[in-house]
Design an enzyme around this catalytic site. Structure first.
Site, mmCIF file in Angstrom:
data_model
loop_
_atom_site.group_PDB
_atom_site.id
_atom_site.type_symbol
_atom_site.label_atom_id
_atom_site.label_comp_id
_atom_site.label_asym_id
_atom_site.label_seq_id
_atom_site.Cartn_x
_atom_site.Cartn_y
_atom_site.Cartn_z
ATOM 1 N N LYS A 280 7.845 67.973 52.317
ATOM 2 C CA LYS A 280 7.137 66.996 51.498
ATOM 3 C C LYS A 280 6.143 66.215 52.359
ATOM 4 O O LYS A 280 6.389 65.915 53.526
ATOM 5 C CB LYS A 280 8.128 66.020 50.856
ATOM 6 C CG LYS A 280 9.112 66.673 49.901
ATOM 7 C CD LYS A 280 8.415 67.263 48.679
ATOM 8 C CE LYS A 280 9.401 67.848 47.693
ATOM 9 N NZ LYS A 280 10.217 66.826 47.022
ATOM 10 N N ASP A 375 12.803 71.089 49.100
ATOM 11 C CA ASP A 375 12.967 71.058 50.556
ATOM 12 C C ASP A 375 14.416 70.856 50.966
ATOM 13 O O ASP A 375 14.715 70.772 52.165
ATOM 14 C CB ASP A 375 12.105 69.954 51.172
ATOM 15 C CG ASP A 375 12.458 68.565 50.659
ATOM 16 O OD1 ASP A 375 12.933 68.462 49.510
ATOM 17 O OD2 ASP A 375 12.260 67.581 51.400
ATOM 18 N N ASP A 410 25.346 60.015 53.461
ATOM 19 C CA ASP A 410 24.340 60.087 52.411
ATOM 20 C C ASP A 410 24.895 60.813 51.189
ATOM 21 O O ASP A 410 25.436 61.924 51.295
ATOM 22 C CB ASP A 410 23.110 60.831 52.956
ATOM 23 C CG ASP A 410 21.912 60.744 52.041
ATOM 24 O OD1 ASP A 410 21.380 59.637 51.869
ATOM 25 O OD2 ASP A 410 21.507 61.801 51.505
ATOM 26 N N ASN A 411 24.794 60.174 50.035
ATOM 27 C CA ASN A 411 25.171 60.790 48.755
ATOM 28 C C ASN A 411 26.549 61.455 48.765
ATOM 29 O O ASN A 411 26.689 62.619 48.380
ATOM 30 C CB ASN A 411 24.130 61.825 48.335
ATOM 31 C CG ASN A 411 22.833 61.192 47.889
ATOM 32 O OD1 ASN A 411 22.819 60.094 47.344
ATOM 33 N ND2 ASN A 411 21.727 61.872 48.134
ATOM 34 N N GLU A 439 27.224 55.885 50.959
ATOM 35 C CA GLU A 439 25.960 55.541 50.312
ATOM 36 C C GLU A 439 25.976 56.188 48.929
ATOM 37 O O GLU A 439 25.412 57.257 48.703
ATOM 38 C CB GLU A 439 24.769 56.039 51.147
ATOM 39 C CG GLU A 439 23.408 55.597 50.627
ATOM 40 C CD GLU A 439 22.680 56.672 49.828
ATOM 41 O OE1 GLU A 439 21.611 56.371 49.287
ATOM 42 O OE2 GLU A 439 23.167 57.820 49.751
#
Length: 699
Positions: A280, A375, A410-411, A439
């Site tokens: 990106k 991505d 993360d997540n 998170e």
């Protein structure tokens, strides 16, 4: 003719439960999933233990919360007191002084002395069976002096000095030359009651099953985080437009500035190689140029995956130097742990079974329709769960070996809960000092469950709680309703989140939200750039324009002083470091105010839980309006505030307070007028009756 069936031997079944103690204790708290999962506790942080306890008839009884060390030995035994008249709900506050797999139980027992004291007082006053009542009391005192309790072989005699107090009182109660009232007074004297408070006669002692507690180190509940993208620190652009990335070494040069503001955790976004396939560009555009560094969350390239460091950032030697430099400044390093892969990640070729294959044979990329994230390939935890588990555990072991003791995951809500339960159980067993922050901005059930299965800390909805009532309700919920399963972290903004409120209030709203975050939660953090009041959204999204996830963002930190935010952050973190009340989660009280944009709450730690031997209380008053002055009254219940010293005065009780934000002293009472505004002051952080060395002016 009817026949009687022979009695069948009773066999156990899955529905069998242990018998209740002789005097019941039920509905224990904190208990998670019936004791199948441990409740959370933190070393050095007081927390409540509760139970519903009662007995038949009218005789008195006692209940105690017994805190047990990991080896099963008793750490403390704390009397429980009633907290809900008529409902038999009882509570005791306890505190663990170590880490590991602790537990607690509730002991209940008949209190013959309290029963006798109540009944004998009535009988002597009414002249009913006086001699009999006094003789029964004398025998109870003598039993207590000998350490003889009914059906309680664990009862021990009090020290000789206390035993003498009891036997002397028993003799006086039998002395018929004294009046009945004098004899009674001997048995209920303050000295006798003091002995029974410290060495109660526990008849009919019983106890509940022990309930598990996982006690973590203090950093699990209390920390001040500062998030950075290492590549931005020291990055610069050449005249021809090409960029030179910052490195871990240049990022380390910025650590003294971060530490000077009082932050004790520096959080690194992913430092791994970044893929180029579907990379990106700026602001998440689909077409990246040669100068776009890509999102650090698109992890993996030919240079390596999660077990490697981006070549632009340096080597593991550089990473070790960064960790060491942080430690020299009394800071810990938290590393982002993002379990997703770019299409160029080595795992894609080595373990295609760890991903989901679509009907056309391609690997499924991440998407949240209509959003697509070409991505990033999410992991599939069902095809080879053992292989993925081993690989991820090995990754954690690698970074732990390089000094990482905190992981911001993360997540985590997009991965199976049972995967986290197993992994975190193993991590806590092998590395009890390693912490994990979830998170997860998702549904409440998932957020709570991630905490239940082992995440030490959790992101919250704080960024979206903006109105007075919803902030008050959320503070109550997190400090009492869910504190045993979820330790909250407050972030006013993150690299992914810039709420609409933050875009319209200028510097004032950044100051307001910093005060609320730093004072409302013992664990809080900011994303670098907060000092500059970076408040422009990318159109259509709740995130910053020119998002640092997709580009280099070097900053001139000296210019940030003009906003006043760095100075405010320093004052807030200074107050947090000085006050135990601000380092714990549980004891928070919301106080009424007369204005809809005036919020007040206090935090408190009793004297018996502080190193100084004095209680610690901080009162926080915040304006929620970044545009206008706010004034109104703040109503305090001084008797319930918990401060050590409340001065009597002709106009009513008074407290001496000092504002931690500017050192100004005030005298506060039950009702206090407050005027706050964006051009004067936006908040008070009042330390109640602090020692002189606590004043900011002394530093």
């Amino acid at each position: 003719m009817s026949q009687t069936r022979p009695a069948q031997p009773r066999t156990s079944s899955p529905c069998d439960h242990p018998d209740l103690p002789r005097i019941p204790a039920l509905e224990l708290f904190p208990v998670v999933e019936g004791g199948r999962l441990p409740a959370k506790a933190t070393q050095g942080e007081p927390f409540p233990v509760r139970a519903t306890a009662f007995r038949e008839g009218h005789d008195a009884f006692g209940a105690e919360a017994v805190l047990l060390r990991p080896d099963g030995s008793e750490h403390s035994r704390t009397p429980m007191v009633g907290i809900a008249p008529g409902l038999d709900r009882m509570e005791a506050w306890v505190m663990a002084d170590g880490t590991g797999e602790w537990s607690f139980r509730i002991d209940t027992w008949s209190d013959p002395y309290a029963t006798w004291r109540h009944d004998a007082t009535i009988k002597v006053d009414a002249r009913i069976d006086v001699d009999l009542a006094l003789e029964e009391g004398a025998r109870i005192l003598e039993r207590a002096a000998r350490g003889e309790a009914h059906t309680n072989p664990a009862q021990t005699a009090p020290p000789a000095e206390d035993a003498e107090v009891l036997t002397a009182a028993a003799a006086q109660m039998r002395d018929t030359s004294r009046s009945a009232q004098q004899r009674l007074s001997a048995g209920i004297s303050s000295r006798v009651r003091a002995v029974f408070r410290t060495h109660p006669l526990r008849d009919l002692l019983g106890h509940t099953e022990s309930q598990p507690l996982l006690v973590s180190r203090p950093r699990a509940v209390h920390g001040s985080w500062y998030e950075i993208f290492a590549r931005s620190a020291g990055a610069f652009q050449n005249p021809d437009g090409t960029w030179v990335s910052g490195t871990l070494r240049t990022a380390a040069q910025d650590l003294p500035r971060i530490a000077s503001m009082g932050f004790d955790v520096v959080y690194l976004t992913p430092v791994h190689p970044i893929g180029t396939t579907f990379r990106k560009g700026r602001n998440n555009t689909l077409e990246a140029t040669a100068e776009d560094p890509g999102s650090p969350y698109g992890i993996g390239s030919p240079e390596g995956g999660h077990d490697a460091i981006h070549p632009d950032l340096g080597t593991f030697e550089d990473f070790d130097a960064f960790v060491s430099a942080a430690a020299d400044l009394d800071m810990e390093v938290a590393l982002d742990f993002a379990l997703q892969c770019s299409p160029d990640h080595p795992w894609v070729k080595e373990h295609p079974e760890w991903f989901t294959t679509r009907a056309d044979g391609s690997i499924a990329y991440a998407e949240n329709p209509p959003k697509k994230y070409q991505d990033i390939y999410p992991l599939n935890f069902d095809n080879d769960p053992e292989g993925i588990h081993r690989a991820i555990r090995d990754l954690l072991e690698l970074w732990i070996s390089h000094g990482v003791r905190i992981f911001r995951v993360d997540n985590p809500h997009t991965k199976p809960v049972n995967f986290w339960q197993r992994l975190l159980r193993e991590m806590h067993a092998d590395h009890p000092d390693v912490l994990f922050l979830a998170e997860a901005f998702t549904r409440p059930a998932m957020m709570r469950t991630l905490g239940m299965v082992g995440f030490d800390q959790s992101y919250t909805y704080f960024a979206w709680r903006t109105g007075k009532e919803e902030i008050e309700d959320y503070l109550r919920e997190l400090s009492s309703g869910t504190a045993h399963v979820l330790r909250p972290t407050f972030w006013p903004t993150t690299h992914d989140i810039l709420t609409p409120q933050m875009t319209t209030g200028g510097t004032a709203i950044f100051a307001i939200r910093a005060v609320l975050a730093a004072m409302g939660s013992p664990n809080w953090g900011i994303y670098s750039g907060y000092e500059f009041v970076e408040n422009v959204q990318r159109p259509g999204f709740e995130e910053q324009i020119d998002n640092e996830k997709y580009e280099y963002r070097p900053r001139d930190w000296e210019a940030a002083d003009a906003t006043g935010i760095p100075q405010l952050l320093t004052l807030l973190n200074g107050a947090r470091s000085r006050h135990p009340a601000l380092q714990q989660l549980h004891q928070l009280t919301v106080h009424p105010t007369s204005h809809p944009d005036l919020l007040c709450f206090s935090k408190h730690v009793p004297a018996r839980f502080t190193d100084s031997g004095h209680s610690d209380t901080v009162i926080v008053v915040v304006s929620l309006d970044p545009h206008h002055d706010v004034e109104g009254s703040v109503e305090l219940d001084l008797s319930a505030l918990g401060a050590d010293s409340v001065d009597s005065a002709p106009g009513g009780p008074r407290l001496q307070v000092v504002d931690e934000l500017d050192g100004t002293s005030y005298t506060w009472g039950p009702s206090n007028f407050v005027h706050l505004g964006p051009w004067t002051r936006l908040a008070h952080v009042m330390a109640v009756d602090p020692p002189s060395h606590h004043s900011p002016s002394a530093h």
